[in-house]
Design an enzyme around this catalytic site. Sequence first.
Site, PDB file in Angstrom:
ATOM      1  N   HIS A 143      45.674  -1.357 -27.275  1.00  0.00           N
ATOM      2  CA  HIS A 143      44.769  -1.344 -26.113  1.00  0.00           C
ATOM      3  C   HIS A 143      43.437  -2.028 -26.386  1.00  0.00           C
ATOM      4  O   HIS A 143      42.471  -1.830 -25.653  1.00  0.00           O
ATOM      5  CB  HIS A 143      44.561   0.096 -25.627  1.00  0.00           C
ATOM      6  CG  HIS A 143      45.828   0.712 -25.101  1.00  0.00           C
ATOM      7  ND1 HIS A 143      45.996   2.063 -24.898  1.00  0.00           N
ATOM      8  CD2 HIS A 143      47.004   0.134 -24.729  1.00  0.00           C
ATOM      9  CE1 HIS A 143      47.217   2.289 -24.426  1.00  0.00           C
ATOM     10  NE2 HIS A 143      47.847   1.149 -24.335  1.00  0.00           N
ATOM     11  N   ASN A 152      50.975  16.995 -33.469  1.00  0.00           N
ATOM     12  CA  ASN A 152      50.149  17.214 -32.285  1.00  0.00           C
ATOM     13  C   ASN A 152      49.712  18.671 -32.241  1.00  0.00           C
ATOM     14  O   ASN A 152      50.394  19.534 -32.784  1.00  0.00           O
ATOM     15  CB  ASN A 152      50.953  16.865 -31.016  1.00  0.00           C
ATOM     16  CG  ASN A 152      50.054  16.613 -29.815  1.00  0.00           C
ATOM     17  OD1 ASN A 152      49.261  17.465 -29.419  1.00  0.00           O
ATOM     18  ND2 ASN A 152      50.164  15.425 -29.244  1.00  0.00           N
ATOM     19  N   TYR A 195      30.904   1.257 -20.558  1.00  0.00           N
ATOM     20  CA  TYR A 195      31.416   0.938 -21.893  1.00  0.00           C
ATOM     21  C   TYR A 195      30.316   1.020 -22.943  1.00  0.00           C
ATOM     22  O   TYR A 195      30.571   1.401 -24.085  1.00  0.00           O
ATOM     23  CB  TYR A 195      32.124  -0.422 -21.910  1.00  0.00           C
ATOM     24  CG  TYR A 195      33.553  -0.281 -21.462  1.00  0.00           C
ATOM     25  CD1 TYR A 195      34.537   0.126 -22.354  1.00  0.00           C
ATOM     26  CD2 TYR A 195      33.897  -0.474 -20.135  1.00  0.00           C
ATOM     27  CE1 TYR A 195      35.839   0.317 -21.936  1.00  0.00           C
ATOM     28  CE2 TYR A 195      35.205  -0.283 -19.708  1.00  0.00           C
ATOM     29  CZ  TYR A 195      36.172   0.107 -20.614  1.00  0.00           C
ATOM     30  OH  TYR A 195      37.461   0.314 -20.203  1.00  0.00           O
ATOM     31  N   SER A 198      49.771  12.049 -26.208  1.00  0.00           N
ATOM     32  CA  SER A 198      50.476  12.889 -25.246  1.00  0.00           C
ATOM     33  C   SER A 198      51.827  12.291 -24.883  1.00  0.00           C
ATOM     34  O   SER A 198      52.661  12.962 -24.276  1.00  0.00           O
ATOM     35  CB  SER A 198      49.625  13.055 -23.986  1.00  0.00           C
ATOM     36  OG  SER A 198      49.296  11.787 -23.466  1.00  0.00           O
ATOM     37  N   CYS A 237      38.970 -17.709 -20.996  1.00  0.00           N
ATOM     38  CA  CYS A 237      38.937 -19.025 -21.647  1.00  0.00           C
ATOM     39  C   CYS A 237      39.207 -18.895 -23.149  1.00  0.00           C
ATOM     40  O   CYS A 237      39.332 -19.891 -23.844  1.00  0.00           O
ATOM     41  CB  CYS A 237      37.601 -19.730 -21.396  1.00  0.00           C
ATOM     42  SG  CYS A 237      36.281 -19.174 -22.482  1.00  0.00           S
ATOM     43  N   ASN A 286      44.267   3.722 -29.592  1.00  0.00           N
ATOM     44  CA  ASN A 286      42.817   3.941 -29.529  1.00  0.00           C
ATOM     45  C   ASN A 286      42.056   2.622 -29.550  1.00  0.00           C
ATOM     46  O   ASN A 286      42.488   1.658 -30.175  1.00  0.00           O
ATOM     47  CB  ASN A 286      42.366   4.811 -30.705  1.00  0.00           C
ATOM     48  CG  ASN A 286      42.962   6.200 -30.633  1.00  0.00           C
ATOM     49  OD1 ASN A 286      43.431   6.611 -29.577  1.00  0.00           O
ATOM     50  ND2 ASN A 286      42.947   6.913 -31.737  1.00  0.00           N
ATOM     51  N   VAL A 287      40.916   2.631 -28.894  1.00  0.00           N
ATOM     52  CA  VAL A 287      40.086   1.431 -28.838  1.00  0.00           C
ATOM     53  C   VAL A 287      38.846   1.603 -29.714  1.00  0.00           C
ATOM     54  O   VAL A 287      37.967   0.747 -29.728  1.00  0.00           O
ATOM     55  CB  VAL A 287      39.658   1.119 -27.377  1.00  0.00           C
ATOM     56  CG1 VAL A 287      40.883   0.811 -26.523  1.00  0.00           C
ATOM     57  CG2 VAL A 287      38.852   2.260 -26.765  1.00  0.00           C
ATOM     58  N   ASP A 288      38.769   2.725 -30.446  1.00  0.00           N
ATOM     59  CA  ASP A 288      37.536   3.055 -31.164  1.00  0.00           C
ATOM     60  C   ASP A 288      37.368   2.322 -32.497  1.00  0.00           C
ATOM     61  O   ASP A 288      36.282   2.336 -33.080  1.00  0.00           O
ATOM     62  CB  ASP A 288      37.433   4.576 -31.387  1.00  0.00           C
ATOM     63  CG  ASP A 288      38.676   5.167 -32.054  1.00  0.00           C
ATOM     64  OD1 ASP A 288      39.236   4.525 -32.960  1.00  0.00           O
ATOM     65  OD2 ASP A 288      39.072   6.286 -31.678  1.00  0.00           O
TER      66      ASP A 288
HETATM   67  P1  NAD Z   1      45.797  11.655 -24.569  1.00  0.00           P
HETATM   68  O1  NAD Z   1      44.371  12.053 -24.321  1.00  0.00           O
HETATM   69  O2  NAD Z   1      46.699  11.496 -23.407  1.00  0.00           O
HETATM   70  O3  NAD Z   1      46.483  12.726 -25.540  1.00  0.00           O
HETATM   71  C1  NAD Z   1      45.855  13.180 -26.701  1.00  0.00           C
HETATM   72  C2  NAD Z   1      46.849  14.062 -27.432  1.00  0.00           C
HETATM   73  O4  NAD Z   1      46.267  14.425 -28.675  1.00  0.00           O
HETATM   74  C3  NAD Z   1      47.208  15.341 -26.706  1.00  0.00           C
HETATM   75  O5  NAD Z   1      48.614  15.479 -26.686  1.00  0.00           O
HETATM   76  C4  NAD Z   1      46.558  16.448 -27.547  1.00  0.00           C
HETATM   77  O6  NAD Z   1      47.329  17.630 -27.581  1.00  0.00           O
HETATM   78  C5  NAD Z   1      46.510  15.800 -28.910  1.00  0.00           C
HETATM   79  N1  NAD Z   1      45.432  16.244 -29.798  1.00  0.00           N
HETATM   80  C6  NAD Z   1      44.154  16.585 -29.477  1.00  0.00           C
HETATM   81  N2  NAD Z   1      43.451  16.862 -30.588  1.00  0.00           N
HETATM   82  C7  NAD Z   1      44.305  16.710 -31.631  1.00  0.00           C
HETATM   83  C8  NAD Z   1      44.173  16.851 -33.050  1.00  0.00           C
HETATM   84  N3  NAD Z   1      43.009  17.205 -33.614  1.00  0.00           N
HETATM   85  N4  NAD Z   1      45.264  16.602 -33.827  1.00  0.00           N
HETATM   86  C9  NAD Z   1      46.444  16.240 -33.269  1.00  0.00           C
HETATM   87  N5  NAD Z   1      46.626  16.091 -31.943  1.00  0.00           N
HETATM   88  C10 NAD Z   1      45.571  16.321 -31.135  1.00  0.00           C
HETATM   89  O7  NAD Z   1      45.714  10.352 -25.469  1.00  0.00           O
HETATM   90  P2  NAD Z   1      46.700   9.110 -25.628  1.00  0.00           P
HETATM   91  O8  NAD Z   1      48.098   9.605 -25.697  1.00  0.00           O
HETATM   92  O9  NAD Z   1      46.148   8.313 -26.729  1.00  0.00           O
HETATM   93  O10 NAD Z   1      46.570   8.293 -24.270  1.00  0.00           O
HETATM   94  C11 NAD Z   1      45.313   8.135 -23.628  1.00  0.00           C
HETATM   95  C12 NAD Z   1      44.853   6.716 -23.321  1.00  0.00           C
HETATM   96  O11 NAD Z   1      43.418   6.746 -23.308  1.00  0.00           O
HETATM   97  C13 NAD Z   1      45.216   5.677 -24.332  1.00  0.00           C
HETATM   98  O12 NAD Z   1      45.689   4.596 -23.621  1.00  0.00           O
HETATM   99  C14 NAD Z   1      43.909   5.278 -25.049  1.00  0.00           C
HETATM  100  O13 NAD Z   1      43.783   3.866 -25.133  1.00  0.00           O
HETATM  101  C15 NAD Z   1      42.811   5.795 -24.187  1.00  0.00           C
HETATM  102  N6  NAD Z   1      41.732   6.492 -24.953  1.00  0.00           N
HETATM  103  C16 NAD Z   1      41.315   6.074 -26.189  1.00  0.00           C
HETATM  104  C17 NAD Z   1      40.331   6.791 -26.903  1.00  0.00           C
HETATM  105  C18 NAD Z   1      39.858   6.319 -28.278  1.00  0.00           C
HETATM  106  O14 NAD Z   1      39.908   5.140 -28.577  1.00  0.00           O
HETATM  107  N7  NAD Z   1      39.383   7.233 -29.161  1.00  0.00           N
HETATM  108  C19 NAD Z   1      39.779   7.935 -26.354  1.00  0.00           C
HETATM  109  C20 NAD Z   1      40.231   8.330 -25.083  1.00  0.00           C
HETATM  110  C21 NAD Z   1      41.205   7.608 -24.402  1.00  0.00           C
HETATM  111 ZN    ZN Z   2      34.687 -18.307 -21.122  1.00  0.00          ZN
END
Ligand code: NAD
Ligand code: ZN
Length: 243
Positions: A119, A212, A67, A188, A131, A102-104
Amino acid sequence: MDISPELIRILREARRVAALTGAGISAESGLRTFRDAQTGHWAQYRPEELATPGAFRRNPKLVWDWYAMRRGRVAEVEPNPGHYALVEMAQHVPHFTLVTQNVDGLHVQAGSRDVIELHGNIQRVKCFDGCGVVETWEETDDVPRCSSCGAYLRPDVVWFGESLPFGALESAVEAARACDVFFSIGTSGVVQPAASLAYEAKNRGAVVVEINLEPTPLSGKAEFALHGKSGDVLPALIKRAWG
Ligand code: NAD
Ligand code: ZN
């Protein structure tokens, strides 16, 4: 870019809009998806081996270091035009709810308010024993301990097999059911329960708009499927509707 005048009209008249974002919206900031991020030393592990409570119990330091690496990448990047376009959309729509997988933390960094982070957020840590202590992440070599109970601190993100933060899903479902327009952006659409939000919206009569790079399982069900980068499509949409 081919944006239908019908969509622009619907957007201008919408009272309630909800948007769900996924990893794709942060791609143009330079953040790669889970699997692409597994390079170098980390290529030998699958995310499922690192992002679980069991993995942390077995080897807290390994998970902490992974992480720390991911958080380091987040710290190097900035929000992109897609994130900023959603900040702007919230200023034009009477009721706007932003839900992200996203978690970013880039939506908050861009200026979006009241973001529902399904998330969690990689910038925070919380007590592994539950706690209730939540803190801002600080870089440390050793896994830090909870100031209240002495247990390890862990990233404040949702791991495989864990439930979502209390109330987050409920609020997201409520927004999806009440909205006139629902956006599914850069996701996705396979990770549940987030993926079900578009269907909750559709079943209650909302117009579903997908943005997308490529078709997803949702595309055929969406009234409008816009294929392109969210950093291009969203600003173009805002400009056409309110520019
Ligand atoms: P995913 O990776 O499954 O899907 C990403 C989707 O974005 C794909 O369908 C792809 O075609 C599309 N994509 C890629 N670039 C793009 C753009 N420039 N514009 C538009 N669409 C674009 O991601 P998800 O559906 O978010 O699920 C993945 C899991 O992973 C989530 O639970 C998430 O919490 C976690 N995750 C988070 C991050 C982050 O916080 N940035 C990064 C990676 C994974
Ligand atoms: Zn604690």
